[in-house]
Design a protein around this motif. Sequence first.
Motif, mmCIF file in Angstrom:
data_model
loop_
_atom_site.group_PDB
_atom_site.id
_atom_site.type_symbol
_atom_site.label_atom_id
_atom_site.label_comp_id
_atom_site.label_asym_id
_atom_site.label_seq_id
_atom_site.Cartn_x
_atom_site.Cartn_y
_atom_site.Cartn_z
ATOM 1 N N SER A 692 -51.094 -43.104 -83.320
ATOM 2 C CA SER A 692 -50.976 -42.115 -82.280
ATOM 3 C C SER A 692 -51.962 -42.545 -81.231
ATOM 4 N N ASP A 693 -52.962 -43.258 -81.681
ATOM 5 C CA ASP A 693 -53.837 -43.814 -80.692
ATOM 6 C C ASP A 693 -52.937 -44.643 -79.878
ATOM 7 N N ILE A 694 -52.452 -45.481 -80.506
ATOM 8 C CA ILE A 694 -51.261 -46.179 -80.195
ATOM 9 C C ILE A 694 -50.252 -45.104 -79.906
ATOM 10 N N LEU A 695 -50.197 -44.180 -80.783
ATOM 11 C CA LEU A 695 -49.199 -43.141 -80.771
ATOM 12 C C LEU A 695 -49.205 -42.259 -79.551
ATOM 13 N N GLY A 696 -50.243 -42.235 -78.836
ATOM 14 C CA GLY A 696 -50.246 -41.310 -77.722
ATOM 15 C C GLY A 696 -50.431 -39.903 -78.197
ATOM 16 N N PRO A 697 -50.264 -38.941 -77.305
ATOM 17 C CA PRO A 697 -50.571 -37.559 -77.640
ATOM 18 C C PRO A 697 -49.624 -36.977 -78.661
ATOM 19 N N VAL A 870 -40.168 -55.768 -85.383
ATOM 20 C CA VAL A 870 -41.045 -56.060 -84.251
ATOM 21 C C VAL A 870 -42.448 -56.376 -84.770
ATOM 22 N N SER A 871 -43.150 -57.169 -84.003
ATOM 23 C CA SER A 871 -44.532 -57.518 -84.333
ATOM 24 C C SER A 871 -45.476 -56.521 -83.688
ATOM 25 N N ALA A 872 -46.755 -56.629 -84.037
ATOM 26 C CA ALA A 872 -47.753 -55.724 -83.457
ATOM 27 C C ALA A 872 -47.820 -55.910 -81.944
ATOM 28 N N GLU A 873 -47.694 -57.170 -81.469
ATOM 29 C CA GLU A 873 -47.765 -57.420 -80.027
ATOM 30 C C GLU A 873 -46.593 -56.782 -79.291
ATOM 31 N N GLU A 874 -45.466 -56.656 -79.960
ATOM 32 C CA GLU A 874 -44.298 -56.023 -79.333
ATOM 33 C C GLU A 874 -44.317 -54.507 -79.511
ATOM 34 N N PHE A 875 -44.829 -54.066 -80.659
ATOM 35 C CA PHE A 875 -44.754 -52.637 -80.978
ATOM 36 C C PHE A 875 -45.717 -51.795 -80.138
ATOM 37 N N PHE A 876 -46.988 -52.160 -80.136
ATOM 38 C CA PHE A 876 -48.002 -51.277 -79.567
ATOM 39 C C PHE A 876 -47.842 -51.037 -78.064
ATOM 40 N N PRO A 877 -47.547 -52.047 -77.238
ATOM 41 C CA PRO A 877 -47.336 -51.727 -75.811
ATOM 42 C C PRO A 877 -46.187 -50.750 -75.590
ATOM 43 N N GLN A 878 -45.101 -50.932 -76.353
ATOM 44 C CA GLN A 878 -43.974 -50.007 -76.216
ATOM 45 C C GLN A 878 -44.370 -48.605 -76.660
ATOM 46 N N TRP A 879 -45.102 -48.528 -77.779
ATOM 47 C CA TRP A 879 -45.509 -47.217 -78.309
ATOM 48 C C TRP A 879 -46.407 -46.486 -77.321
ATOM 49 N N MET A 940 -31.211 -49.587 -76.654
ATOM 50 C CA MET A 940 -32.435 -48.779 -76.501
ATOM 51 C C MET A 940 -33.316 -48.964 -77.736
ATOM 52 N N LEU A 941 -34.547 -49.416 -77.510
ATOM 53 C CA LEU A 941 -35.490 -49.600 -78.619
ATOM 54 C C LEU A 941 -35.974 -48.240 -79.129
ATOM 55 N N CYS A 942 -35.988 -48.080 -80.435
ATOM 56 C CA CYS A 942 -36.457 -46.846 -81.064
ATOM 57 C C CYS A 942 -37.581 -47.193 -82.040
ATOM 58 N N LEU A 943 -38.665 -46.434 -81.977
ATOM 59 C CA LEU A 943 -39.814 -46.662 -82.840
ATOM 60 C C LEU A 943 -40.107 -45.402 -83.647
ATOM 61 N N ALA A 961 -39.999 -42.183 -81.197
ATOM 62 C CA ALA A 961 -40.132 -42.469 -79.773
ATOM 63 C C ALA A 961 -39.002 -43.389 -79.321
ATOM 64 N N SER A 962 -38.499 -43.117 -78.120
ATOM 65 C CA SER A 962 -37.514 -43.990 -77.481
ATOM 66 C C SER A 962 -37.551 -43.701 -75.988
ATOM 67 N N GLY A 963 -36.792 -44.474 -75.233
ATOM 68 C CA GLY A 963 -36.783 -44.296 -73.785
ATOM 69 C C GLY A 963 -35.820 -43.251 -73.304
ATOM 70 N N ASP A 964 -35.127 -42.541 -74.206
ATOM 71 C CA ASP A 964 -34.154 -41.525 -73.819
ATOM 72 C C ASP A 964 -34.470 -40.224 -74.559
ATOM 73 N N PRO A 965 -34.653 -39.102 -73.845
ATOM 74 C CA PRO A 965 -35.036 -37.843 -74.518
ATOM 75 C C PRO A 965 -34.014 -37.390 -75.552
ATOM 76 N N THR A 966 -32.741 -37.483 -75.203
ATOM 77 C CA THR A 966 -31.713 -37.032 -76.145
ATOM 78 C C THR A 966 -31.710 -37.898 -77.400
ATOM 79 N N LEU A 967 -31.829 -39.205 -77.214
ATOM 80 C CA LEU A 967 -31.856 -40.106 -78.363
ATOM 81 C C LEU A 967 -33.056 -39.809 -79.256
ATOM 82 N N THR A 968 -34.216 -39.568 -78.658
ATOM 83 C CA THR A 968 -35.408 -39.260 -79.458
ATOM 84 C C THR A 968 -35.175 -38.033 -80.320
ATOM 85 N N PHE A 969 -34.652 -36.987 -79.713
ATOM 86 C CA PHE A 969 -34.427 -35.741 -80.461
ATOM 87 C C PHE A 969 -33.381 -35.927 -81.554
ATOM 88 N N GLU A 970 -32.246 -36.555 -81.207
ATOM 89 C CA GLU A 970 -31.180 -36.729 -82.198
ATOM 90 C C GLU A 970 -31.637 -37.622 -83.349
#
Length: 1020
Positions: A692-697, A870-879, A940-943, A961-970
């Motif tokens: 969540s650090d990574i994770l954000g709020p 995904v690797s750590a280098e790919e995961f954390f910036p997206q997260w 769309m990447l989903c984490l 987490a994803s780049g689309d609100p509906t996708l994240t919720f579903e």
Amino acid sequence: MALSGMRGLSVFISDIRNCQNKEQERLRVDKELGNVRTRFKNEKGLTPYEKKKYVWKMLYIYMLGYDVDFGHMEAVSLISAPKYPEKQVGYIVTSCLLNENHDFLRLAINTVRNDIIGRNETFQCLALTMVGNIGGREFAESLAPDVQKLLISSSCRPLVRKKAALCLLRLYRKNPDVVNVDGWADRMAQLMDERDLGVLTSSMSLLVALVSNNHEAYWSCLPKCVKVLERLARNQDVPQEYTYYGIPSPWLQVKTMRALQYFPTIEDPNTRRSLFEVLQRILMGTDVVKNVNKNNASHAVLFEALALVMHLDAEKEMMSQCVALLGKFIAVREPNIRYLGLENMTRMLMVTDVQDIIKRHQAQIITSLKDPDISIRRRALDLLYGMCDVSNAKDIVEELLQYLSTAEFAMREELSLKAAILAEKFAPDLSWYVDVILQLIDKAGDFVSDDIWFRVVQFVTNNEDLQPYAAVKAREYLDKPAIHETMVKVSAYILGEFGHLLARRPGCSPKELFGIIHEKLPSISTSSIPILLSTYAKILMHAQPPDPELQNQIWAIFNKYGSCIDVEIQQRAVEYLTLSSKGESLMDILAEMPKFPERQSALIKKAEDTELDTAEQSAIKLRAQQQAQTSNALVVTDQHTANGTLPVNQLGLVKMPSMSSNVDHDSADQQLPLENGTSSKVDSQPPADLLSDILGPLAIEGPPSSSVPSQPSTNSGLEVTAVEATAIVPAGEQANSVQPIGNIGERFHALCLKDSGVLYEDPYIQIGIKAEWRAHHGRLVLFLGNKNTSPLISVQATILPPSHLKMELSLVPETIPPRAQVQCPLEVINLHPSRDVAVLDFSYKFGSDMVNVKLRLPAVLNKFLQPLSVSAEEFFPQWRSLSGPPLKLQEVVRGVKPLPLLEMANLFNSYRLTICPGLDPNPNNLVASTTFYSESTRAMLCLMRIETDPADRTQLRMTVASGDPTLTFELKEFIKELLVSLPPATRAPPTQAPQMPQVAQPASVPAAPNDPGAILAALL
């Protein structure tokens, strides 16, 4: 209800009970209502017996849940009938069918009044019961004086007076401004002398309502109430029917003691002494026995007596006795009694001079923190929090910190808040306070609000002796391989300000401090980067003599972030780069932060105000406080100081949020000290945890925005229906004489994981599926196989697609020849994210059997997922870039079917959610990734992150987490249903799917090219 003389009513009820389904019942009810309506139109020809019978039928139909919008006048007219059977029906049906504002009630007021003031006691009881049940304003205005006269009448039987008291109580509660009770003090005092316990109990209920509104008018009733308690305690004149398991009328005892709590004090010494003798007898005579009913009754009396003892501020000896009794209760095996003991001991803390006595039970209270029942654990936490002071603060806070590691998610936020409050209020020295807060952040970073570390920064800044110690501790925590983002922030801030004090210690040179702090940069969210940039500038300032290599490293970072899209980060980077070229003048510009203005914590001030509150308060206020049970939380919201330079972070008191919610913040502009004369805003978001650090709020639960459906879809691809064999429709709508072979629900769930298999089978036909999925396109082939030597005719197949799927089924032949098989291609395009399920409405005829089934098709959400590691280098910036709702959602999921971590990982992989090992340092957590395809989102990447609780495998915390609100919720809801439902197909797939006879395999779809247009061409 006597029905022996009404054959028509008995027959009607029998008909209703014999109905096979709801539709038959509705038809029978409609027929009867039509018959009753017709008979009421010819009312002149109705005998009283017939009218009574039809009104009974109306009431029965109403009780079945049907609307009865006629016949009200006939029911009201029966009230004026001269005979009891008709009058009884009129009163009962009117009470049930009409509300207090119905116009027809006005027609009955005079009749009801005549029955109340009449001589017939049975009619009086009927009238009082109806008035009490309805309780309307017009009844109160017209009938309250007559009801009052009945209550105090010496000529009425106790049964009538009891009903009159309850009727008057109802009218007074509903219409206190209408019912005139002026001058009723003497009358109520007379009623307290009543010998009949039924009348006395009803009158006491009325007294409680009266004194709750105005106790001043009823002082004369106080000694009478004490005499009632004396009478019951000594078991004088208590009939056997009012003795419950050897306890004289426990209901009356409770009501009497509750009435006494509305009087602020008892001034007469004799009355007070008599009351305390009764309370002493209750305290001495209550113990835990094996009989549950007796326990319940005796404890109801006991706990009301405890509340009265606290209210009256009894002598310390009696208080000690109460605490000792409660100490026994919290040690018994019965959980309900333990709960009540802890709750009442917490209430005892409101009374002065008993805290030392309660401390004797500290060990048992701490043991209750480990109770299997969360309600008991919560009460134990409240009690420990309330009983904490300087003498036991270390022990209690240490226990809370230890418990924090194993507590479930629902309690960790409250635990961390209370531990932080206690550490500040009762810290024997500030170094211990720093240790506690840093341990708190280390063990429960996700549940520690920014306010707590703001406060520790304030203490360290204001106490020079504490600064080297705090810097050493911060440096030690940075050596850990995985720490929470909040720990990174507080450590970076402290080392930036005071790290130069450790220059002579090994591993604490400016270059080494920079290196270990900079290692944490990839794992923190965007909102925390400004703090690290400030730390780098401070380290560069304190590096004397200047280190060119260190300078170049830090300048490179400033240059990198000088073009950051985030304005706050960009501004700091540009300013620090410019300032750091000023040479020695940098020392003046980035000087150490001055002390915060000294002021008392709002938390401690509130605590002191609470200590001044003794039991000298009314029972209403006491009970309101007990019900509210507001806990203390930390907030930091101070504005700029008078000189406009330094923000002050101060502890305040707010209502404790619910266990699953986040801490409320008073202001979105919380301030952190930055440089001399400046301040910088930090996002007012709850802290994250390592990922969540990574994770954000922390995210909120529920739909992310208005674009997401307000309610989750019910036709989920993972939904397990109540009757699996019906696949999708209720049994009542699918009454086929031909029964399916095998479990349709299990077949569907198996196809959610596989791309070929049997969807449906019965004695005549087998429907199989083979599917290919490429990006957001899919091709299914339905195999319809006739298993018999006769043809299947009238074959029909219709696709009922949800809104997010575009589906096209090729023509289905009307006849399937004997022992033949038909292939029907079905094209699918996924338009947008959704968990709704497509349905195949299929029917055919074989001989005299007509079969119709509705089958869920396995075109579910996970079919449009593509596994992706995904690797750590790919995961954390997206997260980090997905900074919170609605793109990142988090929820604590309870009721999870317990699974070992490895099985859970295999379950995720089977649904195309790739587990990425090594990204989370916590071995009890899982991190997964996938790619979702739809026409609206494209690829769309989903984490995902799943945090499990080793102590309780039935709950976990999920972040998606994803780049689309509906996708994240579903996707969040999809995974939640997956973990809670665990359909049979995911637990134990069939070892071998039933084979379709003579099923030819469809042509395979070529491997998917990268171009979506090529994919479509290949599928078509």
